[in-house]
Design a protein around this motif. Structure first.
Motif, mmCIF file in Angstrom:
data_model
loop_
_atom_site.group_PDB
_atom_site.id
_atom_site.type_symbol
_atom_site.label_atom_id
_atom_site.label_comp_id
_atom_site.label_asym_id
_atom_site.label_seq_id
_atom_site.Cartn_x
_atom_site.Cartn_y
_atom_site.Cartn_z
ATOM 1 N N ALA A 146 3.481 5.375 5.859
ATOM 2 C CA ALA A 146 4.092 4.404 4.947
ATOM 3 C C ALA A 146 3.284 3.110 4.928
ATOM 4 O O ALA A 146 3.035 2.536 3.859
ATOM 5 N N GLY A 147 2.857 2.658 6.081
ATOM 6 C CA GLY A 147 2.014 1.458 6.148
ATOM 7 C C GLY A 147 0.689 1.659 5.436
ATOM 8 O O GLY A 147 0.206 0.770 4.727
ATOM 9 N N LEU A 148 0.102 2.826 5.612
ATOM 10 C CA LEU A 148 -1.165 3.121 4.935
ATOM 11 C C LEU A 148 -0.980 3.189 3.421
ATOM 12 O O LEU A 148 -1.836 2.735 2.657
ATOM 13 N N MET A 149 0.146 3.741 2.976
ATOM 14 C CA MET A 149 0.419 3.816 1.532
ATOM 15 C C MET A 149 0.586 2.415 0.947
ATOM 16 O O MET A 149 0.137 2.148 -0.173
ATOM 17 N N SER B 281 -1.459 15.259 -3.543
ATOM 18 C CA SER B 281 -0.383 15.500 -2.575
ATOM 19 C C SER B 281 0.525 14.279 -2.435
ATOM 20 O O SER B 281 1.752 14.409 -2.395
ATOM 21 N N VAL B 282 -0.086 13.108 -2.343
ATOM 22 C CA VAL B 282 0.699 11.876 -2.195
ATOM 23 C C VAL B 282 1.542 11.631 -3.443
ATOM 24 O O VAL B 282 2.731 11.320 -3.342
ATOM 25 N N ARG B 283 0.929 11.756 -4.625
ATOM 26 C CA ARG B 283 1.692 11.542 -5.868
ATOM 27 C C ARG B 283 2.883 12.488 -5.959
ATOM 28 O O ARG B 283 3.989 12.081 -6.318
ATOM 29 N N TRP B 284 2.671 13.752 -5.640
ATOM 30 C CA TRP B 284 3.760 14.723 -5.716
ATOM 31 C C TRP B 284 4.850 14.364 -4.707
ATOM 32 O O TRP B 284 6.036 14.364 -5.042
ATOM 33 N N ALA B 285 4.462 14.048 -3.478
ATOM 34 C CA ALA B 285 5.443 13.726 -2.443
ATOM 35 C C ALA B 285 6.231 12.462 -2.791
ATOM 36 O O ALA B 285 7.460 12.428 -2.652
ATOM 37 N N VAL B 286 5.535 11.426 -3.256
ATOM 38 C CA VAL B 286 6.208 10.178 -3.608
ATOM 39 C C VAL B 286 7.161 10.411 -4.786
ATOM 40 O O VAL B 286 8.304 9.942 -4.783
ATOM 41 N N HIS C 142 -4.670 -2.029 -3.206
ATOM 42 C CA HIS C 142 -6.068 -1.888 -3.629
ATOM 43 C C HIS C 142 -6.285 -2.488 -5.016
ATOM 44 O O HIS C 142 -5.557 -2.184 -5.955
ATOM 45 N N GLY C 143 -7.262 -3.351 -5.109
ATOM 46 C CA GLY C 143 -7.614 -3.944 -6.395
ATOM 47 C C GLY C 143 -6.665 -5.024 -6.871
ATOM 48 O O GLY C 143 -6.819 -5.540 -7.965
ATOM 49 N N GLY C 144 -5.707 -5.401 -6.063
ATOM 50 C CA GLY C 144 -4.718 -6.379 -6.496
ATOM 51 C C GLY C 144 -4.982 -7.802 -6.039
ATOM 52 O O GLY C 144 -4.120 -8.654 -6.189
ATOM 53 N N GLN C 145 -6.174 -8.082 -5.513
ATOM 54 C CA GLN C 145 -6.454 -9.412 -4.980
ATOM 55 C C GLN C 145 -6.389 -10.486 -6.069
ATOM 56 O O GLN C 145 -6.019 -11.623 -5.800
ATOM 57 N N ASP C 146 -6.772 -10.142 -7.290
ATOM 58 C CA ASP C 146 -6.819 -11.128 -8.367
ATOM 59 C C ASP C 146 -5.524 -11.180 -9.170
ATOM 60 O O ASP C 146 -5.388 -11.997 -10.072
ATOM 61 N N LYS C 147 -4.588 -10.317 -8.853
ATOM 62 C CA LYS C 147 -3.372 -10.209 -9.655
ATOM 63 C C LYS C 147 -2.175 -10.656 -8.843
ATOM 64 O O LYS C 147 -2.113 -10.421 -7.635
ATOM 65 N N PRO C 148 -1.183 -11.262 -9.511
ATOM 66 C CA PRO C 148 0.022 -11.626 -8.789
ATOM 67 C C PRO C 148 0.760 -10.365 -8.350
ATOM 68 O O PRO C 148 0.696 -9.331 -9.005
ATOM 69 N N VAL C 149 1.421 -10.442 -7.207
ATOM 70 C CA VAL C 149 2.169 -9.304 -6.703
ATOM 71 C C VAL C 149 3.429 -9.148 -7.549
ATOM 72 O O VAL C 149 4.232 -10.059 -7.662
ATOM 73 N N VAL C 150 3.525 -7.985 -8.170
ATOM 74 C CA VAL C 150 4.713 -7.662 -8.949
ATOM 75 C C VAL C 150 5.173 -6.279 -8.554
ATOM 76 O O VAL C 150 4.443 -5.523 -7.936
ATOM 77 N N GLY C 151 6.366 -5.947 -8.963
ATOM 78 C CA GLY C 151 6.880 -4.628 -8.666
ATOM 79 C C GLY C 151 7.852 -4.694 -7.502
ATOM 80 O O GLY C 151 8.409 -5.732 -7.207
ATOM 81 N N ALA C 152 8.044 -3.576 -6.886
ATOM 82 C CA ALA C 152 9.051 -3.438 -5.849
ATOM 83 C C ALA C 152 8.844 -4.472 -4.741
ATOM 84 O O ALA C 152 7.741 -4.741 -4.318
ATOM 85 N N SER C 153 9.952 -5.007 -4.292
ATOM 86 C CA SER C 153 9.905 -5.999 -3.234
ATOM 87 C C SER C 153 9.910 -5.327 -1.872
ATOM 88 O O SER C 153 10.189 -4.145 -1.759
ATOM 89 N N PRO C 154 9.612 -6.095 -0.844
ATOM 90 C CA PRO C 154 9.633 -5.536 0.519
ATOM 91 C C PRO C 154 11.048 -5.118 0.889
ATOM 92 O O PRO C 154 12.013 -5.483 0.227
ATOM 93 N N PRO C 155 11.179 -4.351 1.983
ATOM 94 C CA PRO C 155 12.523 -3.908 2.401
ATOM 95 C C PRO C 155 13.466 -5.084 2.577
ATOM 96 O O PRO C 155 13.058 -6.180 2.921
#
Length: 157
Positions: free
Chosen positions: A134-137, A10-15, A143-156
């Motif tokens: 939105a906060g929960l998403m 449901s989330v994947r389809w909605a997003v 999830h699982g990103g503690q060891d990885k640098p944050v990449v991808g979309a930036s904050p608002p």
């Protein structure tokens, strides 16, 4: 099917549907940012100056595939290039003030449509539920990103 699988679908389809609608709401202006162009600018705004290779890795593309996008952004004055100080063969790409303004306008255009849709389709209580969701998403996205640098979309913006 488990509840988690049902929620995930449901989330994947909605997003996916919401992202498609947001892209469709962008102006037909030939100078409007493409999806990849907007993503490149958002990543540069979020991360600062990046090499072409690093930017390509974030975007999930080969460096050669970014050439046309970067050339277009540079022609529009949205990015600048300079040699990397550690590796003179590499280039560092930076967002310019013009790029920040173009990204801001791109985001604002989508936000205008989304604001109108939220107000037209949802009650105040439902909008608050969407805010919490939105906060929960975002929490799930980490999830699982503690060891990885944050990449991808930036904050608002």
């Amino acid at each position: 099917m488990s509840e988690a699988v049902d929620v995930a679908e449901s989330v994947r389809w909605a997003v996916s549907r919401l992202a498609s609608r947001l892209r469709a709401q962008q102006s037909g202006d030939s100078r409007a940012l493409t999806r990849v162009g907007a993503s490149v600018l958002a990543n540069l705004r979020h991360s600062g100056s990046l090499t072409v290779s690093a930017l390509a890795a974030i975007e999930g593309l080969q460096p050669q595939s970014l050439t046309r996008v970067l050339n277009s952004l540079e022609e529009e004055g949205c990015v600048s290039r300079r040699p990397d100080e550690q590796d003179r063969r590499a280039q560092r790409i930076s967002i310019t003030e013009r790029g920040r303004a173009a990204l801001h306008e791109h985001v604002q255009e989508g936000n205008r449509w989304l604001t109108d849709a939220l107000e037209a389709e949802l009650t105040a209580a439902e909008r608050e539920i969407v805010r919490v969701a939105a906060g929960l998403m975002l929490q799930v996205a980490e999830h699982g990103g503690q060891d990885k640098p944050v990449v991808g979309a930036s904050p608002p913006l």
